[in-house]
Design an enzyme around this catalytic site. Sequence first.
Site, short mmCIF file in Angstrom:
data_model
loop_
_atom_site.label_atom_id
_atom_site.label_comp_id
_atom_site.label_asym_id
_atom_site.label_seq_id
_atom_site.Cartn_x
_atom_site.Cartn_y
_atom_site.Cartn_z
N TYR A 95 -1.49 60.34 40.05
CA TYR A 95 -1.84 60.95 38.87
C TYR A 95 -3.32 60.71 38.85
CZ TYR A 95 -1.91 63.07 34.48
OH TYR A 95 -2.21 63.82 33.09
N SER A 165 2.51 56.19 42.73
CA SER A 165 2.88 56.70 41.45
C SER A 165 3.37 58.08 41.57
CB SER A 165 1.48 56.92 40.63
OG SER A 165 1.78 57.00 39.33
N MET A 166 2.83 59.07 41.00
CA MET A 166 3.57 60.41 40.90
C MET A 166 3.45 60.84 42.46
SD MET A 166 2.17 62.75 37.73
CE MET A 166 2.79 62.17 36.00
N TRP A 190 6.47 56.73 40.19
CA TRP A 190 6.78 57.57 38.88
C TRP A 190 7.65 58.80 38.87
CZ3 TRP A 190 6.56 61.57 35.72
CH2 TRP A 190 6.65 61.38 34.42
N ASP A 211 3.51 46.20 36.14
CA ASP A 211 3.47 47.53 35.91
C ASP A 211 3.90 48.05 34.74
OD1 ASP A 211 3.14 50.53 36.31
OD2 ASP A 211 3.98 50.64 38.26
N HIS A 243 0.33 48.50 38.33
CA HIS A 243 0.52 49.65 38.80
C HIS A 243 -0.27 50.24 39.88
CE1 HIS A 243 2.22 53.90 38.57
NE2 HIS A 243 1.06 54.50 38.26
#
EC number: 3.1.1.74
Length: 296
Positions: A95, A165-166, A190, A211, A243
């Site tokens: 993201y 992440s995303m 995520w 994270d 993270h």
Amino acid sequence: MSVTTPRREASLLSRAVAVAAAAAATVALAAPAQAANPYERGPNPTESMLEARSGPFSVSEERASRLGADGFGGGTIYYPRENNTYGAIAISPGYTGTQSSIAWLGERIASHGFVVIAIDTNTTLDQPDSRARQLNAALDYMLTDASSSVRNRIDASRLAVMGHSMGGGGTLRLASQRPDLKAAIPLTPWHLNKSWRDITVPTLIIGADLDTIAPVSSHSEPFYNSIPSSTDKAYLELNNATHFAPNITNKTIGMYSVAWLKRFVDEDTRYTQFLCPGPRTGLLSDVDEYRSTCPF
């Protein structure tokens, strides 16, 4: 003068037949051993080789322009200069991130014998499922729209995805939709969905103990636990890492990502030694925790 009697002649003949049979058996056994894995690339691996910033292959780059990319935001393709066929991997940033945040991984993985595209997403705010579609589009691009220098180096039957992440959430989503993928590596992933019981693709999840954006207790660990035990899978938790650990050069992420891809995309069992039983863990290690469904 030496005289060969009928009995001695028969004995010599039997011995010659036995030697010939043994030689034939040796050749028969050696041939399958040599041909057992046509995907094996590179020298015998060592820990120092995997921890190094680059592997044994020299790497070239090719730009995938945003205008020419269909379904994703363009990116950079890294590929070995040596003429051969290789597995191909698409990597998504997280993201608000761009390809620059994962470029180190693209070049590093390519230097171990893979064709890799580090992508930009259509917008930096794209959600995980959109990133899954874009990873898929990036794989298609490499197979059909990239230059012949790239296309001719790709084995279309050996594809994998990664993401941060995303982008890691998108990796999980695409792995659940494409069982033909050879490997998936979500990095500090995520996603709002916590259950991935339909994933059969060999999956290495890398989390980080510090994270606070995608805490392992509500993301990486539930993701890992939900993947069936019948699937080859591993969970590696980085020690004293946040993270954003995947956004800078990290020898642990690099080493185990390459080992996972080698083992499952290249079917190269020389790399099993790094995954089973896995890394040392604890306060003095870069790895806080490691679990898996070994043996692979």
